[in-house]
Scaffold this motif. Structure first.
Motif, mmCIF file in Angstrom:
data_model
loop_
_atom_site.group_PDB
_atom_site.id
_atom_site.type_symbol
_atom_site.label_atom_id
_atom_site.label_comp_id
_atom_site.label_asym_id
_atom_site.label_seq_id
_atom_site.Cartn_x
_atom_site.Cartn_y
_atom_site.Cartn_z
ATOM 1 N N UNK A 164 0.848 -1.196 0.000
ATOM 2 C CA UNK A 164 0.000 0.000 0.000
ATOM 3 C C UNK A 164 0.878 1.238 0.000
ATOM 4 N N UNK A 165 0.316 2.334 -0.471
ATOM 5 C CA UNK A 165 1.013 3.608 -0.462
ATOM 6 C C UNK A 165 0.748 4.347 0.837
ATOM 7 N N UNK A 166 1.713 5.155 1.257
ATOM 8 C CA UNK A 166 1.534 5.950 2.474
ATOM 9 C C UNK A 166 2.249 7.274 2.284
ATOM 10 N N UNK A 167 1.481 8.370 2.340
ATOM 11 C CA UNK A 167 2.029 9.698 2.089
ATOM 12 C C UNK A 167 1.285 10.715 2.952
ATOM 13 N N UNK A 168 1.530 11.987 2.686
ATOM 14 C CA UNK A 168 0.817 13.030 3.434
ATOM 15 C C UNK A 168 -0.695 12.925 3.231
ATOM 16 N N UNK A 169 -1.121 12.337 2.129
ATOM 17 C CA UNK A 169 -2.546 12.120 1.905
ATOM 18 C C UNK A 169 -3.134 11.267 3.031
ATOM 19 N N UNK A 170 -2.405 10.241 3.441
ATOM 20 C CA UNK A 170 -2.877 9.378 4.519
ATOM 21 C C UNK A 170 -2.847 10.075 5.874
ATOM 22 N N UNK A 171 -1.877 10.964 6.066
ATOM 23 C CA UNK A 171 -1.850 11.738 7.308
ATOM 24 C C UNK A 171 -3.082 12.638 7.394
ATOM 25 N N UNK A 172 -3.544 13.111 6.245
ATOM 26 C CA UNK A 172 -4.798 13.882 6.218
ATOM 27 C C UNK A 172 -5.962 13.008 6.657
ATOM 28 N N UNK A 173 -5.990 11.764 6.197
ATOM 29 C CA UNK A 173 -7.039 10.843 6.647
ATOM 30 C C UNK A 173 -7.017 10.709 8.164
ATOM 31 N N UNK A 174 -5.829 10.616 8.742
ATOM 32 C CA UNK A 174 -5.734 10.491 10.189
ATOM 33 C C UNK A 174 -6.221 11.761 10.885
ATOM 34 N N UNK A 175 -5.777 12.910 10.390
ATOM 35 C CA UNK A 175 -6.139 14.186 11.023
ATOM 36 C C UNK A 175 -7.652 14.406 11.010
ATOM 37 N N UNK A 176 -8.328 13.894 9.967
ATOM 38 C CA UNK A 176 -9.775 14.081 9.829
ATOM 39 C C UNK A 176 -10.541 12.802 10.171
ATOM 40 N N UNK A 177 -9.873 11.889 10.871
ATOM 41 C CA UNK A 177 -10.489 10.595 11.154
ATOM 42 C C UNK A 177 -11.796 10.679 11.900
ATOM 43 N N UNK A 178 -11.893 11.611 12.846
ATOM 44 C CA UNK A 178 -13.111 11.751 13.648
ATOM 45 C C UNK A 178 -13.937 12.976 13.253
ATOM 46 N N UNK A 179 -13.524 13.673 12.200
ATOM 47 C CA UNK A 179 -14.290 14.838 11.757
ATOM 48 C C UNK A 179 -15.697 14.390 11.369
ATOM 49 N N UNK A 180 -16.735 15.099 11.803
ATOM 50 C CA UNK A 180 -18.118 14.633 11.568
ATOM 51 C C UNK A 180 -18.513 14.535 10.098
ATOM 52 N N UNK A 181 -17.799 15.243 9.231
ATOM 53 C CA UNK A 181 -18.113 15.130 7.801
ATOM 54 C C UNK A 181 -17.296 14.023 7.138
ATOM 55 N N UNK A 182 -15.992 14.003 7.366
ATOM 56 C CA UNK A 182 -15.122 13.071 6.636
ATOM 57 C C UNK A 182 -15.146 11.654 7.229
ATOM 58 N N UNK A 183 -15.002 11.512 8.540
ATOM 59 C CA UNK A 183 -15.176 10.236 9.231
ATOM 60 C C UNK A 183 -14.297 9.123 8.644
ATOM 61 N N UNK A 184 -13.038 9.419 8.415
ATOM 62 C CA UNK A 184 -12.156 8.425 7.804
ATOM 63 C C UNK A 184 -11.914 7.207 8.701
ATOM 64 N N UNK A 185 -12.092 7.354 10.003
ATOM 65 C CA UNK A 185 -11.918 6.207 10.892
ATOM 66 C C UNK A 185 -13.118 5.263 10.857
ATOM 67 N N UNK A 186 -14.173 5.623 10.119
ATOM 68 C CA UNK A 186 -15.366 4.788 10.060
ATOM 69 C C UNK A 186 -15.352 3.816 8.888
ATOM 70 N N UNK A 187 -14.273 3.800 8.107
ATOM 71 C CA UNK A 187 -14.189 2.849 6.991
ATOM 72 C C UNK A 187 -13.689 1.484 7.458
ATOM 73 N N UNK A 229 -8.062 4.361 15.975
ATOM 74 C CA UNK A 229 -8.590 4.320 14.623
ATOM 75 C C UNK A 229 -7.584 3.669 13.692
ATOM 76 N N UNK A 230 -8.048 3.372 12.496
ATOM 77 C CA UNK A 230 -7.206 2.778 11.459
ATOM 78 C C UNK A 230 -7.151 3.750 10.284
ATOM 79 N N UNK A 231 -5.938 4.140 9.900
ATOM 80 C CA UNK A 231 -5.763 5.066 8.784
ATOM 81 C C UNK A 231 -5.978 4.310 7.472
#
Length: 236
Positions: free
Chosen positions: A44-67, A83-85
């Protein structure tokens, strides 16, 4: 499937723990119910894009930790504390509970940084190109994230490891660039603008946007005097 499962987890900001201290969690191998598959995550790839997923993991709109949910590992790690990035990558089907998905298939999608990943499959939402993970708890506009692409029928797939690397890094961000350029074109490039300043020009999204504008120019669909200027720091 030898060995336990291993999953990279990060503390949720709401847990009060340091979100910059990831942990590798050991858990039992998943079992495969009907209308599910088990993937072996190959890369898998891992870059600043994934760090964005982590930063917004619990954001009520993005909810990246809910995947993908974190495994339960006693008192130290749970779905409430960690959470899981999500990551974009390639995997192999090692168990299948769906008659139209075969063991050994190579797939690409929005996975988890784990050894084995159990995914549900929408029974009727499958074709030779892709199948979809049902996630009714998320908004319908997250459907692109739920698509698992079947590499054997993907015209963009190449088994060359270098091409797979580029796919993992660039394909997820190409959407954003495409939508941005399409919006610009639908507005006749904001009323005829001919110089475009792209900030963060060292980013993958910027690369792709510049590429798409140049392609549009090459096809003669916009004026040939359109210029793209990238802005970035001296370090880049």
């Amino acid at each position: 499937m030898p060995g336990d499962n291993l999953t990279l987890c990060v503390p949720r900001a709401s847990s009060g723990q340091d979100p910059h201290r990831p942990t590798l969690v050991k858990s039992p191998k998943p079992t495969c119910p009907t209308n599910h598959v088990i993937l072996q995550i190959d890369r898998f790839g891992f870059s600043t894009n994934n760090i964005t997923y982590q930063a917004l993991g619990e954001h009520p709109h993005f909810r990246y930790f809910d995947f993908h949910v974190a495994p339960e590992a006693g008192v130290d790690v749970s779905t409430k504390t960690h959470g899981v990035i999500p990551v974009w990558g390639f995997a192999t089907i090692v168990e299948s509970g769906h008659p139209k998905i075969q063991v050994g298939e190579r797939v690409y999608g929005y996975f988890a940084p784990t050894r084995y990943l159990l995914l549900a499959v929408s029974p009727a939402d499958i074709n030779k190109y892709a199948f979809y993970v049902p996630r009714p708890h998320l908004p319908a506009d997250r459907r692109p994230y739920n698509q698992i692409i079947r590499c054997a029928a993907d015209p963009q797939y190449a088994s060359d490891p270098v091409i797979e690397d580029l796919t993992m890094l660039y394909r997820p961000l190409f959407w954003t660039s495409y939508w941005c350029e399409d919006w610009l074109f639908s507005s006749t490039y904001r009323g005829g603008a001919y110089v475009f300043l792209i900030s963060s020009a060292s980013s993958k999204t910027a690369f792709c946007l510049a590429y798409l504008i140049k392609k549009r120019v090459a096809r003669g669909e916009v004026k040939h005097n359109v210029r793209v200027v990238g802005l970035t720091s001296t370090g880049n």
